[in-house]
Design a protein around this motif. Structure first.
Motif, PDB file in Angstrom:
ATOM      1  N   CYS A  58      19.248   2.218  20.257  1.00 29.49           N
ATOM      2  CA  CYS A  58      18.627   2.751  19.346  1.00 29.49           C
ATOM      3  C   CYS A  58      18.549   4.227  19.718  1.00 29.49           C
ATOM      4  O   CYS A  58      19.089   4.970  18.861  1.00 29.49           O
ATOM      5  CB  CYS A  58      17.085   2.794  18.957  1.00 29.49           C
ATOM      6  SG  CYS A  58      16.191   3.877  17.701  1.00 29.49           S
ATOM      7  N   CYS A  84      25.403 -12.522  11.645  1.00 25.23           N
ATOM      8  CA  CYS A  84      24.460 -10.859  12.254  1.00 25.23           C
ATOM      9  C   CYS A  84      23.208 -10.500  11.725  1.00 25.23           C
ATOM     10  O   CYS A  84      22.325 -11.003  10.933  1.00 25.23           O
ATOM     11  CB  CYS A  84      24.923  -9.966  11.570  1.00 25.23           C
ATOM     12  SG  CYS A  84      27.250 -10.566  11.905  1.00 25.23           S
ATOM     13  N   SER A  85      22.519  -9.962  13.457  1.00 21.74           N
ATOM     14  CA  SER A  85      21.606  -9.275  13.004  1.00 21.74           C
ATOM     15  C   SER A  85      21.107  -7.388  13.240  1.00 21.74           C
ATOM     16  O   SER A  85      21.796  -7.141  14.350  1.00 21.74           O
ATOM     17  CB  SER A  85      20.235  -9.972  13.607  1.00 21.74           C
ATOM     18  OG  SER A  85      19.011  -9.814  13.950  1.00 21.74           O
ATOM     19  N   ARG A  86      20.327  -7.551  13.325  1.00 23.90           N
ATOM     20  CA  ARG A  86      19.678  -5.444  13.754  1.00 23.90           C
ATOM     21  C   ARG A  86      19.061  -6.431  15.084  1.00 23.90           C
ATOM     22  O   ARG A  86      19.385  -5.165  16.140  1.00 23.90           O
ATOM     23  CB  ARG A  86      19.112  -5.343  12.583  1.00 23.90           C
ATOM     24  CG  ARG A  86      20.029  -4.400  11.477  1.00 23.90           C
ATOM     25  CD  ARG A  86      19.071  -3.650  10.739  1.00 23.90           C
ATOM     26  NE  ARG A  86      20.040  -2.830   9.784  1.00 23.90           N
ATOM     27  CZ  ARG A  86      20.757  -1.809   9.440  1.00 23.90           C
ATOM     28  NH1 ARG A  86      20.858  -1.233  11.156  1.00 23.90           N
ATOM     29  NH2 ARG A  86      21.714  -1.383   8.590  1.00 23.90           N
ATOM     30  N   HIS A  87      18.616  -6.835  15.293  1.00 25.88           N
ATOM     31  CA  HIS A  87      17.909  -7.301  16.731  1.00 25.88           C
ATOM     32  C   HIS A  87      18.558  -8.203  17.363  1.00 25.88           C
ATOM     33  O   HIS A  87      18.275  -9.280  16.964  1.00 25.88           O
ATOM     34  CB  HIS A  87      16.316  -8.271  15.957  1.00 25.88           C
ATOM     35  CG  HIS A  87      15.892  -7.400  14.673  1.00 25.88           C
ATOM     36  ND1 HIS A  87      15.038  -6.165  15.589  1.00 25.88           N
ATOM     37  CD2 HIS A  87      15.265  -7.385  13.200  1.00 25.88           C
ATOM     38  CE1 HIS A  87      14.423  -5.308  14.305  1.00 25.88           C
ATOM     39  NE2 HIS A  87      14.318  -6.099  13.049  1.00 25.88           N
ATOM     40  N   ILE A  88      18.671  -7.110  18.709  1.00 29.53           N
ATOM     41  CA  ILE A  88      19.381  -8.024  19.505  1.00 29.53           C
ATOM     42  C   ILE A  88      18.774  -8.916  20.593  1.00 29.53           C
ATOM     43  O   ILE A  88      18.768 -10.160  21.325  1.00 29.53           O
ATOM     44  CB  ILE A  88      20.190  -7.005  20.392  1.00 29.53           C
ATOM     45  CG1 ILE A  88      21.534  -6.497  19.542  1.00 29.53           C
ATOM     46  CG2 ILE A  88      20.616  -8.019  22.030  1.00 29.53           C
ATOM     47  CD1 ILE A  88      21.848  -4.853  20.731  1.00 29.53           C
ATOM     48  N   GLY A  89      17.378  -8.178  20.993  1.00 30.31           N
ATOM     49  CA  GLY A  89      16.498  -8.493  21.562  1.00 30.31           C
ATOM     50  C   GLY A  89      16.491  -8.105  22.996  1.00 30.31           C
ATOM     51  O   GLY A  89      17.407  -7.623  23.390  1.00 30.31           O
ATOM     52  N   GLU A  90      16.451  -9.469  23.354  1.00 33.37           N
ATOM     53  CA  GLU A  90      16.141  -8.641  25.755  1.00 33.37           C
ATOM     54  C   GLU A  90      16.135  -7.809  26.180  1.00 33.37           C
ATOM     55  O   GLU A  90      16.329  -7.028  27.132  1.00 33.37           O
ATOM     56  CB  GLU A  90      17.366  -9.509  26.354  1.00 33.37           C
ATOM     57  CG  GLU A  90      18.139 -10.874  25.836  1.00 33.37           C
ATOM     58  CD  GLU A  90      19.701 -10.589  26.211  1.00 33.37           C
ATOM     59  OE1 GLU A  90      20.374 -10.077  26.757  1.00 33.37           O
ATOM     60  OE2 GLU A  90      19.913 -11.735  25.887  1.00 33.37           O
ATOM     61  N   ASP A 149      16.846  -3.457  22.514  1.00 34.04           N
ATOM     62  CA  ASP A 149      16.756  -2.617  21.197  1.00 34.04           C
ATOM     63  C   ASP A 149      16.226  -1.250  20.926  1.00 34.04           C
ATOM     64  O   ASP A 149      16.976  -0.033  20.853  1.00 34.04           O
ATOM     65  CB  ASP A 149      15.320  -3.504  20.265  1.00 34.04           C
ATOM     66  CG  ASP A 149      16.010  -4.687  19.032  1.00 34.04           C
ATOM     67  OD1 ASP A 149      17.623  -4.764  19.430  1.00 34.04           O
ATOM     68  OD2 ASP A 149      15.871  -5.631  19.370  1.00 34.04           O
ATOM     69  N   PRO A 150      15.470  -0.750  21.676  1.00 31.18           N
ATOM     70  CA  PRO A 150      15.085   0.853  21.763  1.00 31.18           C
ATOM     71  C   PRO A 150      16.414   1.262  22.411  1.00 31.18           C
ATOM     72  O   PRO A 150      16.636   2.507  22.465  1.00 31.18           O
ATOM     73  CB  PRO A 150      13.706   0.631  22.717  1.00 31.18           C
ATOM     74  CG  PRO A 150      12.554  -0.834  23.048  1.00 31.18           C
ATOM     75  CD  PRO A 150      14.119  -1.692  22.922  1.00 31.18           C
ATOM     76  N   TRP A 159      25.319  -1.259  15.326  1.00 37.71           N
ATOM     77  CA  TRP A 159      24.382  -1.023  13.659  1.00 37.71           C
ATOM     78  C   TRP A 159      24.087  -2.343  13.892  1.00 37.71           C
ATOM     79  O   TRP A 159      23.176  -3.271  13.415  1.00 37.71           O
ATOM     80  CB  TRP A 159      25.041  -0.723  12.783  1.00 37.71           C
ATOM     81  CG  TRP A 159      25.590   0.428  13.237  1.00 37.71           C
ATOM     82  CD1 TRP A 159      26.750   0.464  13.133  1.00 37.71           C
ATOM     83  CD2 TRP A 159      24.961   1.755  13.758  1.00 37.71           C
ATOM     84  NE1 TRP A 159      27.037   2.619  13.383  1.00 37.71           N
ATOM     85  CE2 TRP A 159      25.598   3.072  13.150  1.00 37.71           C
ATOM     86  CE3 TRP A 159      23.414   1.862  12.843  1.00 37.71           C
ATOM     87  CZ2 TRP A 159      25.140   4.582  13.335  1.00 37.71           C
ATOM     88  CZ3 TRP A 159      23.238   3.604  13.275  1.00 37.71           C
ATOM     89  CH2 TRP A 159      23.639   4.586  13.433  1.00 37.71           C
TER      90      TRP A 159
END
Length: 197
Positions: free
Chosen positions: A88, A75-81, A84-85, A61
């Motif tokens: 999910c 903390c962040s919900r977006h990891i990047g690289e 994210d898909p 999460w």
């Protein structure tokens, strides 16, 4: 004549009670182990912090950067690289696995309070749902490891990850055991009404 009949029926009843007791005991242990697996998997999914690498916490999460032990992690919900898909998909699969296991556990428990064909059908469907949960949990764990393969180390995985890993194997083992005992009950009609079609 009546006394002779009673003496003849008593040993037969005792012979039938033994496999019935073993069957109920095995089913109860399977239900108990599935319940334990549901708890382990639920804790692992809700916590979601599965990998720690170089002061970075990778989770289902959140993605956190731990800069100092005193300061709260960023903390962040977006990891990047581009992860994210895939992440999910991973969290969706493991969440569906927990849901499938909960419904499977409910059907296994309900089969013990019913008799006849309804009991057999509920147990059969519950066993398949537990196996489905094992497949979904394994898919989620494999997806997570694949996404963070570059950062993954055996000591980097957290306790909650190993809880999910253990729950996956328990789902599989108990699902197979539930199917096996169902097949044995169908082949042994003397074991009582439980599990009969």
């Amino acid at each position: 004549m009546t006394a002779i009949k009673m003496r003849a029926v008593a040993p037969a009843a005792q012979r039938k009670s033994r496999p019935l007791f073993l069957e109920v005991l095995c089913r109860s242990l399977i239900i108990l182990c599935v319940a334990l697996s549901v708890v382990l998997s639920s804790v692992a999914v809700c916590d979601g912090h599965w990998l720690l690498s170089d002061r970075r916490m990778f989770g289902l999460w959140f993605f956190c950067v731990v800069e100092d032990s005193v300061v709260a992690p960023n903390c962040s919900r977006h990891i990047g690289e581009g992860l994210d898909p895939g992440l999910c998909v991973c969290r969706s699969v493991v969440s569906l696995g927990v849901v499938s296991a909960i419904f499977g556990l409910e059907l296994l428990v309900m089969s013990q309070v019913s008799e006849g064909r309804a009991s057999s059908q509920r147990w059969h469907l519950g066993a398949w749902l537990v196996l489905l949960a094992a497949g979904l949990a394994a898919g989620g764990v494999a997806t997570f490891v694949f996404l963070f393969w570059e950062h993954a180390t055996p000591l980097g995985f957290t306790l909650t990850f190993w809880c999910q890993f253990t729950a996956t194997f328990l789902f599989f083992l108990n699902g197979m055991a539930a199917r096996h005992i169902q097949n044995m009950a169908e082949l042994l009609p003397s074991s009582g009404h439980l599990g009969k079609p």
